[in-house]
Design a protein around this motif. Structure first.
Motif, PDB file in Angstrom:
ATOM      1  N   TYR A  43      41.179  30.480  45.322  1.00  9.41           N
ATOM      2  CA  TYR A  43      40.790  30.417  43.911  1.00  9.41           C
ATOM      3  C   TYR A  43      41.556  31.506  43.161  1.00  9.41           C
ATOM      4  CZ  TYR A  43      36.771  27.629  45.445  1.00  9.41           C
ATOM      5  OH  TYR A  43      35.966  26.665  45.989  1.00  9.41           O
ATOM      6  N   TYR A  44      42.421  31.090  42.271  1.00 14.35           N
ATOM      7  CA  TYR A  44      43.215  32.071  41.514  1.00 14.35           C
ATOM      8  C   TYR A  44      43.888  31.349  40.347  1.00 14.35           C
ATOM      9  CZ  TYR A  44      45.747  36.475  40.920  1.00 14.35           C
ATOM     10  OH  TYR A  44      46.224  37.672  40.438  1.00 14.35           O
ATOM     11  N   PHE A  45      44.659  32.119  39.609  1.00  9.49           N
ATOM     12  CA  PHE A  45      45.442  31.540  38.515  1.00  9.49           C
ATOM     13  C   PHE A  45      46.656  30.799  39.081  1.00  9.49           C
ATOM     14  CE2 PHE A  45      43.351  35.390  37.003  1.00  9.49           C
ATOM     15  CZ  PHE A  45      42.665  34.889  35.915  1.00  9.49           C
ATOM     16  N   ASN A  46      47.296  30.015  38.226  1.00 13.81           N
ATOM     17  CA  ASN A  46      48.488  29.294  38.654  1.00 13.81           C
ATOM     18  C   ASN A  46      49.714  30.208  38.534  1.00 13.81           C
ATOM     19  OD1 ASN A  46      50.143  27.264  39.511  1.00 13.81           O
ATOM     20  ND2 ASN A  46      50.253  26.243  37.513  1.00 13.81           N
ATOM     21  N   ASP A  95      36.182  28.437  33.960  1.00 12.74           N
ATOM     22  CA  ASP A  95      36.400  28.358  35.420  1.00 12.74           C
ATOM     23  C   ASP A  95      36.024  29.685  36.087  1.00 12.74           C
ATOM     24  OD1 ASP A  95      37.526  25.879  34.899  1.00 12.74           O
ATOM     25  OD2 ASP A  95      39.585  26.631  34.948  1.00 12.74           O
ATOM     26  N   TYR A  96      36.449  30.767  35.443  1.00  6.85           N
ATOM     27  CA  TYR A  96      36.159  32.103  35.987  1.00  6.85           C
ATOM     28  C   TYR A  96      34.652  32.397  35.859  1.00  6.85           C
ATOM     29  CZ  TYR A  96      35.905  37.238  35.829  1.00  6.85           C
ATOM     30  OH  TYR A  96      35.539  38.557  36.017  1.00  6.85           O
ATOM     31  N   ASP A  97      34.081  32.079  34.698  1.00  6.11           N
ATOM     32  CA  ASP A  97      32.648  32.329  34.483  1.00  6.11           C
ATOM     33  C   ASP A  97      31.813  31.570  35.500  1.00  6.11           C
ATOM     34  OD1 ASP A  97      33.203  33.964  32.387  1.00  6.11           O
ATOM     35  OD2 ASP A  97      32.781  32.472  30.820  1.00  6.11           O
ATOM     36  N   PHE A 117      32.725  41.117  43.393  1.00  8.04           N
ATOM     37  CA  PHE A 117      32.983  42.174  42.399  1.00  8.04           C
ATOM     38  C   PHE A 117      33.463  41.583  41.073  1.00  8.04           C
ATOM     39  CE2 PHE A 117      33.614  44.107  46.605  1.00  8.04           C
ATOM     40  CZ  PHE A 117      32.693  45.143  46.526  1.00  8.04           C
ATOM     41  N   GLN A 118      33.087  40.322  40.825  1.00  6.75           N
ATOM     42  CA  GLN A 118      33.531  39.610  39.604  1.00  6.75           C
ATOM     43  C   GLN A 118      35.062  39.594  39.488  1.00  6.75           C
ATOM     44  OE1 GLN A 118      30.851  42.229  38.716  1.00  6.75           O
ATOM     45  NE2 GLN A 118      29.668  40.625  39.691  1.00  6.75           N
ATOM     46  N   GLN A 119      35.735  39.570  40.634  1.00  5.51           N
ATOM     47  CA  GLN A 119      37.204  39.550  40.611  1.00  5.51           C
ATOM     48  C   GLN A 119      37.735  38.477  41.544  1.00  5.51           C
ATOM     49  OE1 GLN A 119      37.770  43.589  41.982  1.00  5.51           O
ATOM     50  NE2 GLN A 119      38.336  44.314  39.954  1.00  5.51           N
ATOM     51  N   VAL A 120      38.849  37.871  41.127  1.00  2.41           N
ATOM     52  CA  VAL A 120      39.643  37.055  42.036  1.00  2.41           C
ATOM     53  C   VAL A 120      40.800  37.936  42.481  1.00  2.41           C
ATOM     54  CG1 VAL A 120      39.009  34.783  41.192  1.00  2.41           C
ATOM     55  CG2 VAL A 120      40.804  36.047  39.989  1.00  2.41           C
ATOM     56  N   PRO A 121      41.492  37.632  43.570  1.00  2.00           N
ATOM     57  CA  PRO A 121      41.456  36.429  44.393  1.00  2.00           C
ATOM     58  C   PRO A 121      40.146  36.239  45.168  1.00  2.00           C
ATOM     59  CG  PRO A 121      43.286  37.894  45.051  1.00  2.00           C
ATOM     60  CD  PRO A 121      42.482  38.611  44.062  1.00  2.00           C
ATOM     61  N   VAL A 137      36.720  38.174  49.218  1.00  2.00           N
ATOM     62  CA  VAL A 137      37.394  38.758  48.050  1.00  2.00           C
ATOM     63  C   VAL A 137      38.008  40.086  48.492  1.00  2.00           C
ATOM     64  CG1 VAL A 137      35.920  37.673  46.301  1.00  2.00           C
ATOM     65  CG2 VAL A 137      35.265  39.893  47.257  1.00  2.00           C
ATOM     66  N   GLN A 138      38.685  40.726  47.543  1.00  2.14           N
ATOM     67  CA  GLN A 138      39.447  41.958  47.786  1.00  2.14           C
ATOM     68  C   GLN A 138      40.706  41.604  48.593  1.00  2.14           C
ATOM     69  OE1 GLN A 138      39.199  44.685  46.273  1.00  2.14           O
ATOM     70  NE2 GLN A 138      37.116  44.739  45.500  1.00  2.14           N
ATOM     71  N   THR A 139      41.824  41.709  47.908  1.00  3.79           N
ATOM     72  CA  THR A 139      43.099  41.247  48.473  1.00  3.79           C
ATOM     73  C   THR A 139      43.382  41.834  49.864  1.00  3.79           C
ATOM     74  OG1 THR A 139      43.841  41.299  46.186  1.00  3.79           O
ATOM     75  CG2 THR A 139      45.509  40.855  47.836  1.00  3.79           C
ATOM     76  N   LYS A 140      43.147  43.140  50.007  1.00  4.30           N
ATOM     77  CA  LYS A 140      43.448  43.759  51.303  1.00  4.30           C
ATOM     78  C   LYS A 140      42.594  43.166  52.406  1.00  4.30           C
ATOM     79  CE  LYS A 140      44.568  48.522  50.350  1.00  4.30           C
ATOM     80  NZ  LYS A 140      44.114  49.912  50.495  1.00  4.30           N
ATOM     81  N   VAL A 188      41.589  34.555  29.955  1.00  2.00           N
ATOM     82  CA  VAL A 188      40.426  34.468  30.865  1.00  2.00           C
ATOM     83  C   VAL A 188      39.832  35.863  31.111  1.00  2.00           C
ATOM     84  CG1 VAL A 188      39.699  33.883  33.211  1.00  2.00           C
ATOM     85  CG2 VAL A 188      41.262  32.353  31.978  1.00  2.00           C
ATOM     86  N   LEU A 189      40.722  36.840  31.273  1.00  2.00           N
ATOM     87  CA  LEU A 189      40.254  38.198  31.550  1.00  2.00           C
ATOM     88  C   LEU A 189      40.398  39.081  30.314  1.00  2.00           C
ATOM     89  CD1 LEU A 189      41.783  38.671  35.123  1.00  2.00           C
ATOM     90  CD2 LEU A 189      39.531  37.793  34.515  1.00  2.00           C
ATOM     91  N   ALA A 190      40.084  38.497  29.143  1.00  2.00           N
ATOM     92  CA  ALA A 190      40.282  39.220  27.870  1.00  2.00           C
ATOM     93  C   ALA A 190      39.537  40.550  27.878  1.00  2.00           C
ATOM     94  CB  ALA A 190      39.819  38.345  26.720  1.00  2.00           C
ATOM     95  N   HIS A 191      38.417  40.617  28.623  1.00  2.00           N
ATOM     96  CA  HIS A 191      37.642  41.870  28.646  1.00  2.00           C
ATOM     97  C   HIS A 191      38.467  43.041  29.199  1.00  2.00           C
ATOM     98  CE1 HIS A 191      36.951  39.845  32.547  1.00  2.00           C
ATOM     99  NE2 HIS A 191      36.790  41.049  33.056  1.00  2.00           N
ATOM    100  N   LEU A 192      39.518  42.741  29.974  1.00  2.00           N
ATOM    101  CA  LEU A 192      40.344  43.821  30.550  1.00  2.00           C
ATOM    102  C   LEU A 192      41.458  44.261  29.612  1.00  2.00           C
ATOM    103  CD1 LEU A 192      40.920  42.491  34.188  1.00  2.00           C
ATOM    104  CD2 LEU A 192      39.184  44.106  33.399  1.00  2.00           C
ATOM    105  N   PHE A 193      41.743  43.450  28.615  1.00  2.00           N
ATOM    106  CA  PHE A 193      42.912  43.728  27.768  1.00  2.00           C
ATOM    107  C   PHE A 193      42.518  44.198  26.366  1.00  2.00           C
ATOM    108  CE2 PHE A 193      44.410  40.856  31.064  1.00  2.00           C
ATOM    109  CZ  PHE A 193      45.587  41.457  31.463  1.00  2.00           C
TER     110      PHE A 193
HETATM  111  N1  LIG Z   1      40.698  45.385  44.232  1.00  2.00           N
HETATM  112  C1  LIG Z   1      40.777  43.983  43.873  1.00  2.00           C
HETATM  113  C2  LIG Z   1      41.247  43.865  42.448  1.00  2.00           C
HETATM  114  C3  LIG Z   1      41.259  42.398  42.022  1.00  2.00           C
HETATM  115  C4  LIG Z   1      41.524  42.241  40.533  1.00  2.00           C
HETATM  116  O1  LIG Z   1      41.763  43.205  39.794  1.00  2.00           O
HETATM  117  N2  LIG Z   1      41.483  40.968  40.115  1.00  2.00           N
HETATM  118  C5  LIG Z   1      41.667  40.646  38.735  1.00  2.00           C
HETATM  119  C6  LIG Z   1      42.579  39.450  38.597  1.00  2.00           C
HETATM  120  S1  LIG Z   1      44.159  39.756  39.350  1.00  2.00           S
HETATM  121  C7  LIG Z   1      40.298  40.262  38.205  1.00  2.00           C
HETATM  122  O2  LIG Z   1      39.719  39.289  38.616  1.00  2.00           O
HETATM  123  N3  LIG Z   1      39.756  41.061  37.283  1.00  2.00           N
HETATM  124  C8  LIG Z   1      38.520  40.793  36.649  1.00  2.00           C
HETATM  125  C9  LIG Z   1      37.731  42.041  36.416  1.00  2.00           C
HETATM  126  O3  LIG Z   1      38.030  43.086  37.026  1.00  2.00           O
HETATM  127  O4  LIG Z   1      36.796  41.979  35.602  1.00  2.00           O
HETATM  128  C10 LIG Z   1      41.701  43.232  44.821  1.00  2.00           C
HETATM  129  O5  LIG Z   1      42.648  43.840  45.298  1.00  2.00           O
HETATM  130  O6  LIG Z   1      41.482  42.044  45.067  1.00  2.00           O
END
Ligand SMILES: N[C@@H](CCC(=O)N[C@@H](CS)C(=O)NCC(=O)O)C(=O)O
Length: 223
Positions: free
Chosen positions: A8-11, A40-42, A52-56, A66-69, A217-222
Motif C-alpha cells: 500500500y503506497y503511492f504510485n 484512500d489514506y484516511d 503510526f498513521q504512515q505508509v508504506p 509498517v516502518q520501512t526498515k 494526501v499528506l497535506a498535514h505534513l506540508f
Molecule cells: N519511519 C517511517 C516513516 C514513514 C513516512 O514518513 N511515511 C510518510 C509517507 S512516505 C507518511 O505516511 N507520512 C504520514 C504522516 O507522518 O502523517 C518509515 O520509515 O516507514
C-alpha cells in the motif's frame, strides 16, 4: 487478509521502492494498492491498518507491516538476502544505513522548494562520491558482493541507489570502474534483469502527478 503480498503506497518510488526491489530480487509476486486520494489514506488510518498513521504498509504472512526498515528486514531475512550470520548481518546493516542516507536525500528532492534543489543536488553529489562511491569501489576491488560470497540486500540497495544517482549525474560512475562492473553483474541476475525491463513494478523517476498526490494526501505534513 489474503495470502498474497500486498503493498500500500503511492504510485511512485518514495519509501516503497526498496521494498519493490527486494521482493522482485527474491522473485516473489506482489500486488499494489495505490493511494491516489486522501480518502484512500484516511481509510487505511480509520481501519487501523497503519500503526503510526504512515505508509508504506505491506501485508505479508498474515501481518500488516509498517516502518520501512522493519519491512525490509523481514523480507531480507525471509528470502535469504541478509547474510549467513550475525556478523555479516551487522556489516550489511552498516552498508544499508549509509546507502539509505543518500537514497533518502534523492527521494526527498522533488518535495523541496525549487530554490533549494540545486544546493541539495550539490550535497548529494559530493556525499555520494566522498562517502559511498569511494568506499564501495574499494570494497568491490576484491569481491563480487558487498558482504560475504552471496547476494544480499546491501547489493540490491547499492544498485538501486547508484542507478538513481546516474539519473541526476549521468557520468558519476566514470571514475569508479569496480562499481560499474558490479552494476553489470547484479543487473544480469535473472530476477533483477526482469525488474529492470519495461512493464515491471519498478517505478519511474518522480513525476508531477506523484508529487502532487503525495502533497495533497499528506497535506498535514506540508503546512
Ligand atoms: N519511519 C517511517 C516513516 C514513514 C513516512 O514518513 N511515511 C510518510 C509517507 S512516505 C507518511 O505516511 N507520512 C504520514 C504522516 O507522518 O502523517 C518509515 O520509515 O516507514
Amino acid at each position: 487478509m489474503s495470502g498474497k503480498i500486498v503493498l500500500y503506497y503511492f504510485n511512485g518510488r518514495g519509501k516503497m521502492e526498496s521494498v519493490r526491489w527486494l521482493l522482485a530480487t527474491a522473485g516473489v509476486e506482489f500486488e499494489e494498492v495505490l493511494i491516489t486520494k486522501k480518502e484512500d489514506y484516511d481509510k487505511l488510518v480509520n481501519d487501523g491498518a497503519l500503526m503510526f498513521q504512515q505508509v508504506p504498509l505491506v501485508e505479508i504472512d498474515g501481518m500488516q507491516l509498517v516502518q520501512t526498515k522493519a519491512i525490509l528486514n523481514y523480507i531480507a531475512g525471509k528470502y535469504n538476502l541478509y547474510g549467513k550470520d550475525l556478523k555479516e548481518r551487522a556489516m550489511i546493516d552498516m552498508y544499508v544505513e549509509g546507502i539509505t542516507e543518500v537514497g533518502d536525500m534523492i527521494s526527498s528532492l522533488p518535495f523541496l522548494p525549487p530554490d533549494n534543489k540545486k544546493n541539495q543536488l550539490d550535497k548529494i553529489e559530493s556525499k555520494a562520491k566522498e562517502r559511498l562511491l569511494t568506499l564501495f569501489e574499494k570494497v568491490l576491488a576484491n569481491s563480487q558482493f558487498l558482504v560475504g560470497n552471496q547476494l544480499s540486500r546491501a547489493d540490491v540497495l547499492l544498485l538501486e541507489v547508484t542507478l538513481m544517482l546516474q539519473e541526476s549525474f549521468p557520468t558519476i560512475l566514470s571514475s569508479y570502474p569496480k562499481i560499474q562492473e558490479f552494476q553489470g553483474r547484479i543487473k544480469a541476475l535473472p530476477t533483477i534483469n526482469k525488474f529492470l525491463q519495461p512493464g515491471s513494478a519498478r517505478k519511474p523517476p518522480p513525476d508531477e502527478v506523484y508529487v502532487k498526490t503525495v502533497m495533497e494526501v499528506l497535506a498535514h505534513l506540508f503546512k
